[in-house]
Scaffold this motif. Structure first.
Motif, PDB file in Angstrom:
ATOM      1  N   PRO A   1      39.442 -43.683   3.603  1.00  0.00           N
ATOM      2  CA  PRO A   1      39.925 -43.198   4.900  1.00  0.00           C
ATOM      3  C   PRO A   1      40.490 -44.337   5.731  1.00  0.00           C
ATOM      4  O   PRO A   1      40.375 -45.512   5.371  1.00  0.00           O
ATOM      5  CB  PRO A   1      38.647 -42.640   5.546  1.00  0.00           C
ATOM      6  CG  PRO A   1      37.562 -43.527   4.992  1.00  0.00           C
ATOM      7  CD  PRO A   1      37.981 -43.846   3.572  1.00  0.00           C
TER       8      PRO A   1
ATOM      9  N   THR B   1      39.070 -33.689   8.084  1.00  0.00           N
ATOM     10  CA  THR B   1      38.094 -34.718   8.451  1.00  0.00           C
ATOM     11  C   THR B   1      36.896 -34.099   9.160  1.00  0.00           C
ATOM     12  O   THR B   1      35.737 -34.422   8.854  1.00  0.00           O
ATOM     13  CB  THR B   1      38.760 -35.776   9.350  1.00  0.00           C
ATOM     14  OG1 THR B   1      39.836 -36.397   8.630  1.00  0.00           O
ATOM     15  CG2 THR B   1      37.766 -36.826   9.809  1.00  0.00           C
TER      16      THR B   1
ATOM     17  N   LEU C   1      39.487 -41.236   9.791  1.00  0.00           N
ATOM     18  CA  LEU C   1      40.371 -40.120   9.427  1.00  0.00           C
ATOM     19  C   LEU C   1      40.663 -40.134   7.935  1.00  0.00           C
ATOM     20  O   LEU C   1      41.068 -41.158   7.378  1.00  0.00           O
ATOM     21  CB  LEU C   1      41.693 -40.221  10.192  1.00  0.00           C
ATOM     22  CG  LEU C   1      42.767 -39.181   9.837  1.00  0.00           C
ATOM     23  CD1 LEU C   1      42.350 -37.798  10.334  1.00  0.00           C
ATOM     24  CD2 LEU C   1      44.119 -39.579  10.426  1.00  0.00           C
TER      25      LEU C   1
END
Length: 258
Positions: free
Chosen positions: A104, A233, A153
């Motif tokens: 991420p 997410t 994210l």
């Protein structure tokens, strides 16, 4: 080929690096494209192919959700491949892990909500929060924790998981996005472009863009694709999924002439 596993490469064109027979290619937005490839089109069966201008690769995700039945399923972008050997996927997902994802992005200085404001239109993400409070109120506190105040994210809408989780994730994301789409009348092109230009006005307050032309407007028009990343997410963190991180994407740009 690995049985009970379908891996899809999502593209809008006919130039794709296909690694082996475990990967199938979907042409996203085929209903509105001038390109007539031999790949699977996302314009058959139950589909939202005609919405590709603002849903981008997620029209392919919707098609997979509604038109396939394999026990394990995943998707990735045509320029960013998940760094995972298909031979190991079933073993990973049947031994304690819920979903396979790339590294991420984590930005400790700013929250995801603030960064959305910087790069897009703050009204979008605030409307998403409102819809969540109406349709999925159990997610409200998680929104505050992982989006309003969160810093991590999972981007690019690329993941591999079980059919059960894939279906539940898509139901969560698309039911919210369909409500969002109606509230901003995104099916109307003029309203969609107006909405994108509002995002640009905010964007220019934070960043200098030398030539804010049509490309920037079209970029901001991809609103539902950007929001899907945030909803993905949120879903992962709220449901405390056990995530197998497979590392950075394998970037295909150097191997492709697009």
């Amino acid at each position: 080929m690995v049985e009970d596993l379908d891996l899809y490469i999502l593209t809008y064109n006919d130039k794709v690096h296909q690694i082996d027979d475990n990967y199938k290619v979907i042409q996203c937005g085929k209903a509105i494209s001038d390109i007539n490839s031999d790949f699977i089109g996302d314009d058959t069966g139950d589909n939202i192919s005609y919405k590709n201008e603002y849903y981008v690769e997620t029209t392919g995700i919707y098609w997979i959700w509604k038109n396939t039945k394999s026990k394990y399923v995943g998707n990735m972008q045509y320029r960013r491949y998940l760094s995972i050997n298909p031979l190991y996927i079933k073993n990973i997902l049947s031994n304690g892990y819920d979903i396979i994802l790339p590294n991420p992005v984590t930005v400790n200085e700013y929250s995801l909500e603030f960064l959305y404001d910087v790069n897009h239109n703050i009204n979008d993400i605030l409307e998403i929060k409102k819809i969540i409070s109406e349709k999925f109120p159990e997610y409200t506190n998680s929104y505050d924790k992982y989006i309003k105040n969160g810093h991590t994210l999972f981007y690019s809408n690329s993941f591999v998981t079980s059919r059960k989780i894939y279906d539940d994730l898509c139901n969560f994301c698309f039911s919210i996005l369909f409500d969002f789409e109606k509230r901003f009348n995104l099916s109307n092109r003029e309203d969609r472009l107006r909405h994108a230009k509002e995002a640009l006005n905010r964007y220019f307050q934070f960043k200098e863009v030398s030539h804010p032309g049509e490309d920037h407007v079209l970029y901001q028009s991809r609103v539902c694709g950007y929001l899907f990343e945030r909803l993905l997410t949120l879903y992962i963190f709220h449901n405390k999924l056990n995530v197998y991180i497979c590392g950075d994407y394998i970037k295909m740009e150097e191997n492709m002439k697009i």
